[in-house]
Enzyme design. Sequence first.
Site, PDB file in Angstrom:
ATOM      1  N   SER A 135       5.539  33.119-131.240  1.00 16.95           N
ATOM      2  CA  SER A 135       4.953  31.925-131.860  1.00 16.95           C
ATOM      3  C   SER A 135       4.557  32.286-133.287  1.00 16.95           C
ATOM      4  CB  SER A 135       3.697  31.500-131.090  1.00 16.95           C
ATOM      5  OG  SER A 135       2.955  30.534-131.813  1.00 16.95           O
ATOM      6  N   TYR A 148      -4.679  33.661-127.746  1.00 19.70           N
ATOM      7  CA  TYR A 148      -3.287  33.174-127.709  1.00 19.70           C
ATOM      8  C   TYR A 148      -2.474  33.836-128.822  1.00 19.70           C
ATOM      9  CZ  TYR A 148       0.850  30.265-127.969  1.00 19.70           C
ATOM     10  OH  TYR A 148       2.165  29.848-128.007  1.00 19.70           O
TER      11      TYR A 148
HETATM   12  N1  LIG Z   1       5.162  23.970-127.750  1.00 18.62           N
HETATM   13  C1  LIG Z   1       4.796  24.685-128.781  1.00 18.62           C
HETATM   14  O1  LIG Z   1       4.268  24.138-129.771  1.00 18.62           O
HETATM   15  C2  LIG Z   1       5.037  26.160-128.825  1.00 18.62           C
HETATM   16  C3  LIG Z   1       4.969  26.792-130.072  1.00 18.62           C
HETATM   17  C4  LIG Z   1       5.183  28.159-130.129  1.00 18.62           C
HETATM   18  C5  LIG Z   1       5.461  28.878-129.002  1.00 18.62           C
HETATM   19  N2  LIG Z   1       5.507  28.245-127.780  1.00 18.62           N
HETATM   20  C6  LIG Z   1       5.790  29.089-126.599  1.00 18.62           C
HETATM   21  O2  LIG Z   1       6.964  28.615-125.982  1.00 18.62           O
HETATM   22  C7  LIG Z   1       6.914  28.879-124.585  1.00 18.62           C
HETATM   23  C8  LIG Z   1       7.208  27.600-123.813  1.00 18.62           C
HETATM   24  O3  LIG Z   1       6.224  26.637-124.122  1.00 18.62           O
HETATM   25  P1  LIG Z   1       6.414  25.078-123.924  1.00 18.62           P
HETATM   26  O4  LIG Z   1       5.926  24.430-125.158  1.00 18.62           O
HETATM   27  O5  LIG Z   1       7.759  24.772-123.430  1.00 18.62           O
HETATM   28  O6  LIG Z   1       5.270  24.816-122.807  1.00 18.62           O
HETATM   29  P2  LIG Z   1       5.300  24.111-121.389  1.00 18.62           P
HETATM   30  O7  LIG Z   1       6.029  22.814-121.440  1.00 18.62           O
HETATM   31  O8  LIG Z   1       3.877  24.103-120.930  1.00 18.62           O
HETATM   32  O9  LIG Z   1       6.136  25.125-120.479  1.00 18.62           O
HETATM   33  C9  LIG Z   1       5.614  26.361-120.085  1.00 18.62           C
HETATM   34  C10 LIG Z   1       6.440  26.880-118.928  1.00 18.62           C
HETATM   35  O10 LIG Z   1       5.907  28.150-118.523  1.00 18.62           O
HETATM   36  C11 LIG Z   1       5.797  28.181-117.127  1.00 18.62           C
HETATM   37  N3  LIG Z   1       4.728  29.083-116.701  1.00 18.62           N
HETATM   38  C12 LIG Z   1       3.440  29.110-117.110  1.00 18.62           C
HETATM   39  N4  LIG Z   1       2.764  30.060-116.463  1.00 18.62           N
HETATM   40  C13 LIG Z   1       3.655  30.657-115.611  1.00 18.62           C
HETATM   41  C14 LIG Z   1       3.551  31.691-114.659  1.00 18.62           C
HETATM   42  N5  LIG Z   1       2.404  32.341-114.433  1.00 18.62           N
HETATM   43  N6  LIG Z   1       4.670  32.047-113.971  1.00 18.62           N
HETATM   44  C15 LIG Z   1       5.830  31.404-114.172  1.00 18.62           C
HETATM   45  N7  LIG Z   1       5.989  30.416-115.055  1.00 18.62           N
HETATM   46  C16 LIG Z   1       4.910  30.040-115.761  1.00 18.62           C
HETATM   47  C17 LIG Z   1       5.507  26.732-116.730  1.00 18.62           C
HETATM   48  O11 LIG Z   1       5.969  26.491-115.397  1.00 18.62           O
HETATM   49  P3  LIG Z   1       5.067  26.343-114.098  1.00 18.62           P
HETATM   50  O12 LIG Z   1       3.772  25.725-114.494  1.00 18.62           O
HETATM   51  O13 LIG Z   1       5.895  25.466-113.202  1.00 18.62           O
HETATM   52  O14 LIG Z   1       4.962  27.741-113.579  1.00 18.62           O
HETATM   53  C18 LIG Z   1       6.396  25.983-117.712  1.00 18.62           C
HETATM   54  O15 LIG Z   1       7.702  25.860-117.196  1.00 18.62           O
HETATM   55  C19 LIG Z   1       5.532  29.474-124.306  1.00 18.62           C
HETATM   56  O16 LIG Z   1       5.644  30.883-124.261  1.00 18.62           O
HETATM   57  C20 LIG Z   1       4.726  29.051-125.532  1.00 18.62           C
HETATM   58  O17 LIG Z   1       3.663  29.935-125.793  1.00 18.62           O
HETATM   59  C21 LIG Z   1       5.302  26.910-127.673  1.00 18.62           C
END
Ligand SMILES: NC(=O)c1ccc[n+]([C@@H]2O[C@H](COP(=O)([O-])OP(=O)(O)OC[C@H]3O[C@@H](n4cnc5c(N)ncnc54)[C@H](OP(=O)(O)O)[C@@H]3O)[C@@H](O)[C@H]2O)c1
Length: 250
Positions: A135, A148
């Site tokens: 990130s 985070y």
């Molecule tokens: N959206 C943003 O603005 C942004 C920006 C920078 C980086 N990111 C990074 O991108 C990645 C994906 O984020 P996203 O925005 O797509 O968020 P999201 O929609 O909340 O998706 C997160 C995913 O991680 C899974 N997860 C969480 N805890 C878990 C665990 N203990 N075991 C297995 N799976 C787990 C969740 O599935 P379950 O709940 O079904 O397990 C979900 O599928 C993350 O690493 C986040 O930090 C996001």
Amino acid sequence: MNIALVTGASSGFGQAICRKLIADGYKVIGAARRSDKLQKLADQLGDNFLPLTFDVTKKDAVETILLQLPKEFQPIDILINNAGLALGLEPAYEANYNDWETMIQTNIIGLIHLTHQILPSMVERNYGYIINLGSVAGTYAYKGGNVYGASKAFVKQFSANLRTDLLGKRIRVTNIEPGLCGGTEFSNIRFHGNDEQAATVYKDVDYVTPEDIANTVSWLVNTPNHFNVNSIEIMPVAQASAGLSVCKQV
Ligand SMILES: NC(=O)c1ccc[n+]([C@@H]2O[C@H](COP(=O)([O-])OP(=O)(O)OC[C@H]3O[C@@H](n4cnc5c(N)ncnc54)[C@H](OP(=O)(O)O)[C@@H]3O)[C@@H](O)[C@H]2O)c1
């Protein structure tokens, strides 16, 4: 390369990456804890998609499940360590300690579990690609980003160190570092289910979408094998680092 494991496949980036890689002709294992969401995705994506329910923080369970993968989904050529979360946006002195631990367990420990288990087989075959979801929070400090951001700084440095250890092997590593991205559950989770608060983050902002991230992954995995993108920082045009601030009253 044709078999990819995507963690965090039940939502957001992970789900979009699974869709895109399936459309590109890969076999994809999509992992997350919510099996109902994975099953829905499986119903849409067909036989080249394998839903796998596990919690990345549970090392022994992850190991057992991955050792039992069906033959047609082995060996894993591409590992996409995407599962992760932010919890809370309070200053460090008001943060919930359990939230801190959960972020470390998921974003750091979960990511190293998967990497530690899958990397040796890539090395044995001298072939593979690890893509981590870092990130911009791992580079730029922001208010409330405390643990985070620190967890994503780990992902950034771990990715760079993997490159160093893998020098001389045909295994690629990229850290994708997104800024503000909407269309995911990221903020809903960050604000503990307060969807109204989550919506304000994206209001009137032309944010980066999960499909933008999936297209980036698709581009990366289709670049030639001699080519390594070490890191890629992505922001919406509407976002920039806003410089240092000074508080004159202190
Ligand atoms: N959206 C943003 O603005 C942004 C920006 C920078 C980086 N990111 C990074 O991108 C990645 C994906 O984020 P996203 O925005 O797509 O968020 P999201 O929609 O909340 O998706 C997160 C995913 O991680 C899974 N997860 C969480 N805890 C878990 C665990 N203990 N075991 C297995 N799976 C787990 C969740 O599935 P379950 O709940 O079904 O397990 C979900 O599928 C993350 O690493 C986040 O930090 C996001």
